[in-house]
Scaffold this motif. Structure first.
Motif, PDB file in Angstrom:
ATOM      1  N   ARG A   3      48.025  28.737  37.351  1.00  0.00           N
ATOM      2  CA  ARG A   3      48.911  29.936  37.468  1.00  0.00           C
ATOM      3  C   ARG A   3      48.564  30.977  36.678  1.00  0.00           C
ATOM      4  N   GLN A   4      48.305  30.941  35.639  1.00  0.00           N
ATOM      5  CA  GLN A   4      47.937  31.972  34.641  1.00  0.00           C
ATOM      6  C   GLN A   4      46.688  32.720  35.383  1.00  0.00           C
ATOM      7  N   ALA A   5      45.535  31.812  35.451  1.00  0.00           N
ATOM      8  CA  ALA A   5      44.178  32.618  36.005  1.00  0.00           C
ATOM      9  C   ALA A   5      44.448  33.302  37.336  1.00  0.00           C
ATOM     10  N   VAL A   6      45.303  32.703  38.129  1.00  0.00           N
ATOM     11  CA  VAL A   6      45.335  33.353  39.579  1.00  0.00           C
ATOM     12  C   VAL A   6      46.349  34.668  39.167  1.00  0.00           C
ATOM     13  N   ALA A   7      47.518  34.543  38.443  1.00  0.00           N
ATOM     14  CA  ALA A   7      48.274  35.518  38.196  1.00  0.00           C
ATOM     15  C   ALA A   7      47.545  36.835  37.593  1.00  0.00           C
ATOM     16  N   GLU A   8      46.667  36.528  36.618  1.00  0.00           N
ATOM     17  CA  GLU A   8      45.798  37.617  36.025  1.00  0.00           C
ATOM     18  C   GLU A   8      44.845  38.406  37.234  1.00  0.00           C
ATOM     19  N   VAL A   9      44.260  37.492  37.942  1.00  0.00           N
ATOM     20  CA  VAL A   9      43.327  38.013  38.993  1.00  0.00           C
ATOM     21  C   VAL A   9      44.174  39.004  39.989  1.00  0.00           C
ATOM     22  N   LEU A  10      45.349  38.520  40.266  1.00  0.00           N
ATOM     23  CA  LEU A  10      46.320  39.314  41.305  1.00  0.00           C
ATOM     24  C   LEU A  10      46.666  40.559  40.957  1.00  0.00           C
ATOM     25  N   ALA A  11      47.098  40.259  39.380  1.00  0.00           N
ATOM     26  CA  ALA A  11      47.753  41.530  38.493  1.00  0.00           C
ATOM     27  C   ALA A  11      46.730  42.621  38.757  1.00  0.00           C
ATOM     28  N   GLU A  12      45.317  42.223  38.337  1.00  0.00           N
ATOM     29  CA  GLU A  12      44.335  43.058  38.159  1.00  0.00           C
ATOM     30  C   GLU A  12      44.068  44.002  39.438  1.00  0.00           C
ATOM     31  N   GLU A  13      44.381  43.241  40.478  1.00  0.00           N
ATOM     32  CA  GLU A  13      44.235  43.775  41.782  1.00  0.00           C
ATOM     33  C   GLU A  13      45.740  44.690  42.125  1.00  0.00           C
ATOM     34  N   GLY A  14      46.642  44.909  41.536  1.00  0.00           N
ATOM     35  CA  GLY A  14      47.749  45.489  41.452  1.00  0.00           C
ATOM     36  C   GLY A  14      48.915  44.824  42.095  1.00  0.00           C
ATOM     37  N   HIS A  15      49.008  43.355  42.271  1.00  0.00           N
ATOM     38  CA  HIS A  15      49.827  43.010  42.944  1.00  0.00           C
ATOM     39  C   HIS A  15      51.108  42.408  41.884  1.00  0.00           C
ATOM     40  N   GLN A  16      52.122  42.388  42.198  1.00  0.00           N
ATOM     41  CA  GLN A  16      53.362  41.736  41.241  1.00  0.00           C
ATOM     42  C   GLN A  16      53.444  40.372  41.519  1.00  0.00           C
ATOM     43  N   VAL A  17      53.393  39.715  40.213  1.00  0.00           N
ATOM     44  CA  VAL A  17      53.324  38.407  40.302  1.00  0.00           C
ATOM     45  C   VAL A  17      54.296  37.545  39.584  1.00  0.00           C
TER      46      VAL A  17
ATOM     47  N   GLY B  24      48.070  29.435  55.690  1.00  0.00           N
ATOM     48  CA  GLY B  24      46.457  29.562  55.325  1.00  0.00           C
ATOM     49  C   GLY B  24      46.377  28.149  54.419  1.00  0.00           C
ATOM     50  N   TYR B  25      44.983  27.933  54.018  1.00  0.00           N
ATOM     51  CA  TYR B  25      44.922  26.847  53.403  1.00  0.00           C
ATOM     52  C   TYR B  25      43.572  27.136  52.522  1.00  0.00           C
ATOM     53  N   ILE B  26      43.821  26.938  51.165  1.00  0.00           N
ATOM     54  CA  ILE B  26      42.373  27.091  50.195  1.00  0.00           C
ATOM     55  C   ILE B  26      42.356  25.902  49.310  1.00  0.00           C
ATOM     56  N   GLN B  27      41.228  25.317  49.394  1.00  0.00           N
ATOM     57  CA  GLN B  27      40.971  23.977  48.678  1.00  0.00           C
ATOM     58  C   GLN B  27      40.414  24.456  47.284  1.00  0.00           C
ATOM     59  N   LYS B  28      41.139  23.868  46.453  1.00  0.00           N
ATOM     60  CA  LYS B  28      40.632  23.789  44.917  1.00  0.00           C
ATOM     61  C   LYS B  28      39.369  23.321  44.754  1.00  0.00           C
ATOM     62  N   PRO B  29      38.403  23.457  43.969  1.00  0.00           N
ATOM     63  CA  PRO B  29      38.435  24.906  43.268  1.00  0.00           C
ATOM     64  C   PRO B  29      38.113  25.962  44.379  1.00  0.00           C
ATOM     65  N   PHE B  30      38.548  26.903  44.162  1.00  0.00           N
ATOM     66  CA  PHE B  30      38.404  28.081  45.069  1.00  0.00           C
ATOM     67  C   PHE B  30      37.735  29.337  44.602  1.00  0.00           C
ATOM     68  N   ASP B  31      36.930  30.021  45.598  1.00  0.00           N
ATOM     69  CA  ASP B  31      36.453  31.117  45.126  1.00  0.00           C
ATOM     70  C   ASP B  31      37.484  32.329  44.972  1.00  0.00           C
ATOM     71  N   LEU B  32      37.353  33.654  44.117  1.00  0.00           N
ATOM     72  CA  LEU B  32      38.505  34.344  43.856  1.00  0.00           C
ATOM     73  C   LEU B  32      38.521  35.420  45.000  1.00  0.00           C
ATOM     74  N   GLU B  33      37.188  35.690  45.863  1.00  0.00           N
ATOM     75  CA  GLU B  33      37.039  36.518  46.686  1.00  0.00           C
ATOM     76  C   GLU B  33      38.054  35.849  48.028  1.00  0.00           C
ATOM     77  N   MET B  34      37.911  34.604  48.045  1.00  0.00           N
ATOM     78  CA  MET B  34      38.579  33.781  49.036  1.00  0.00           C
ATOM     79  C   MET B  34      39.965  33.966  48.671  1.00  0.00           C
ATOM     80  N   LEU B  35      40.623  33.963  47.630  1.00  0.00           N
ATOM     81  CA  LEU B  35      41.801  34.051  47.273  1.00  0.00           C
ATOM     82  C   LEU B  35      42.476  35.446  47.617  1.00  0.00           C
ATOM     83  N   LEU B  36      41.691  36.298  47.083  1.00  0.00           N
ATOM     84  CA  LEU B  36      42.005  37.886  47.451  1.00  0.00           C
ATOM     85  C   LEU B  36      42.136  38.141  48.698  1.00  0.00           C
ATOM     86  N   SER B  37      41.114  37.623  49.578  1.00  0.00           N
ATOM     87  CA  SER B  37      41.308  37.716  51.145  1.00  0.00           C
ATOM     88  C   SER B  37      42.376  37.242  51.852  1.00  0.00           C
TER      89      SER B  37
END
Length: 124
Positions: free
Chosen positions: A14-28, A94-107
């Motif tokens: 949760r924390q890692a994904v939240a940090e990545v998304l927040a850095e991209e400007g998303h509200q999380v 959509g479906y993303i399998q863990k472990p996942f690539d950050l670019e795949m998540l952002l996309s």
């Protein structure tokens, strides 16, 4: 940018994904299980839910069933983030399998988040 709800029982994820998304400007916001996620989805009005399947209290399948049964939140897109293979997948956008690539998540976030004001703003 988009409002995103992260639902996963693993706080590190949760924390890692939240940090990545927040850095991209998303509200999380995040939730540790489906029950908490239902409260968050109603309060936060996300444009996308990133949902784990295997969780305590209320798992991803139960959350999705409750979400689809509620017309106020049923249209919010859901992308599954799970270590399970697709055989465990549910009706989702959509479906993303863990472990996942950050670019795949952002996309996936860019593709599935639907920019819309929260319901209160729509009725103002």
């Amino acid at each position: 940018m988009a409002r995103v709800l992260i639902v996963d029982d693993e706080s590190d994820i949760r924390q890692a994904v939240a940090e990545v998304l927040a850095e991209e400007g998303h509200q999380v916001v995040s939730a540790g299980d489906g029950e908490e996620a239902l409260a968050q989805i109603r309060a936060f009005h996300p444009e996308l839910v990133l949902l784990d399947l295997m969780m305590p209290v209320m798992n991803g399948w139960e959350f999705r069933a409750a979400q689809k049964g509620d017309p106020d939140i049923s249209a919010i897109p859901v992308v599954i983030l799970s270590a399970m293979g697709r055989e465990g997948a549910i009706d989702a956008d959509g479906y993303i399998q863990k472990p996942f690539d950050l670019e795949m998540l952002l996309s996936a976030v860019r593709r599935h988040a639907v920019s819309a004001p929260p319901p209160a703003a729509q009725n103002a």
